[in-house]
Design a protein around this motif. Sequence first.
Motif, short mmCIF file in Angstrom:
data_model
loop_
_atom_site.label_atom_id
_atom_site.label_comp_id
_atom_site.label_asym_id
_atom_site.label_seq_id
_atom_site.Cartn_x
_atom_site.Cartn_y
_atom_site.Cartn_z
N THR A 147 0.84 -1.20 0.00
CA THR A 147 0.00 0.00 0.00
C THR A 147 0.87 1.25 0.00
O THR A 147 0.63 2.19 -0.78
CB THR A 147 -0.95 -0.01 1.22
N ALA A 183 -13.93 6.76 -5.05
CA ALA A 183 -12.63 6.31 -4.54
C ALA A 183 -11.52 7.11 -5.19
O ALA A 183 -11.75 7.81 -6.19
CB ALA A 183 -12.44 4.82 -4.83
N GLU A 220 -8.02 4.28 -2.14
CA GLU A 220 -8.38 4.99 -0.92
C GLU A 220 -9.88 5.27 -0.97
O GLU A 220 -10.37 5.84 -1.95
CB GLU A 220 -7.60 6.29 -0.82
N GLU A 279 -13.06 -5.45 3.08
CA GLU A 279 -13.34 -4.13 3.65
C GLU A 279 -13.39 -3.06 2.57
O GLU A 279 -14.29 -2.21 2.56
CB GLU A 279 -12.29 -3.76 4.70
N TRP A 280 -12.43 -3.07 1.62
CA TRP A 280 -12.43 -2.03 0.59
C TRP A 280 -13.67 -2.14 -0.29
O TRP A 280 -14.21 -1.13 -0.73
CB TRP A 280 -11.13 -1.98 -0.21
N ARG A 296 -9.47 5.03 4.12
CA ARG A 296 -8.92 3.69 4.29
C ARG A 296 -8.22 3.32 2.99
O ARG A 296 -8.78 3.52 1.91
CB ARG A 296 -10.00 2.66 4.60
N SER A 297 -7.01 2.79 3.10
CA SER A 297 -6.22 2.47 1.90
C SER A 297 -5.79 1.02 1.89
O SER A 297 -5.51 0.44 2.94
CB SER A 297 -4.96 3.35 1.85
N THR A 298 -5.71 0.47 0.69
CA THR A 298 -5.19 -0.88 0.52
C THR A 298 -4.61 -1.03 -0.88
O THR A 298 -4.99 -0.30 -1.81
CB THR A 298 -6.27 -1.95 0.80
N ASN A 313 -16.56 -0.73 1.77
CA ASN A 313 -16.42 0.73 1.86
C ASN A 313 -16.75 1.40 0.53
O ASN A 313 -17.42 2.44 0.51
CB ASN A 313 -15.00 1.09 2.30
N THR A 328 -2.81 1.91 -5.07
CA THR A 328 -3.45 1.95 -3.76
C THR A 328 -4.83 2.55 -3.96
O THR A 328 -4.97 3.58 -4.62
CB THR A 328 -2.64 2.80 -2.77
#
Length: 148
Positions: free
Chosen positions: A20, A81, A36, A69-70, A46-48, A73, A34
Amino acid sequence: MTAYYHKPGAFARAFNSLFTILFKRGIGAKNNVTIEVAGRKSGQPRSTAVNIVEYEGGRYLVAPRGNTEWVRNARAASGKATLHHGKPEQVTLVDVPASERAPILQKYLGENAMSTKASFGIDPKSPIEKFQEIAERHPVFRITPREG
């Protein structure tokens, strides 16, 4: 059907955290980014790390681990995003219906088998019918540009 979610272990979480940071700074292949998204409960970013796959002129994000989760979200944020690969790109993620996911999943797994094969549970060279069988468990989003 209960939402599929293959929760990452400690090792995977540690690598995801590292990637990330790297992808956000533009380190890695251009398809390594990444994402977000505002947290659905906290509203905080939140980032991944994720990988973009290109298919028939479009860009897509695939969730190999399912209803992550992403993914939750992004859905709660109406798809709004930001993708980062050195610079931010404002996007809207549009859910692809399960009936249209199989060829995108097949291409994604073909490009990312080393890191995601276990989450899919099938071989990247499997026939398209195998991808159709698992399509409902793996969300796919078409990436569309967003102004502002």
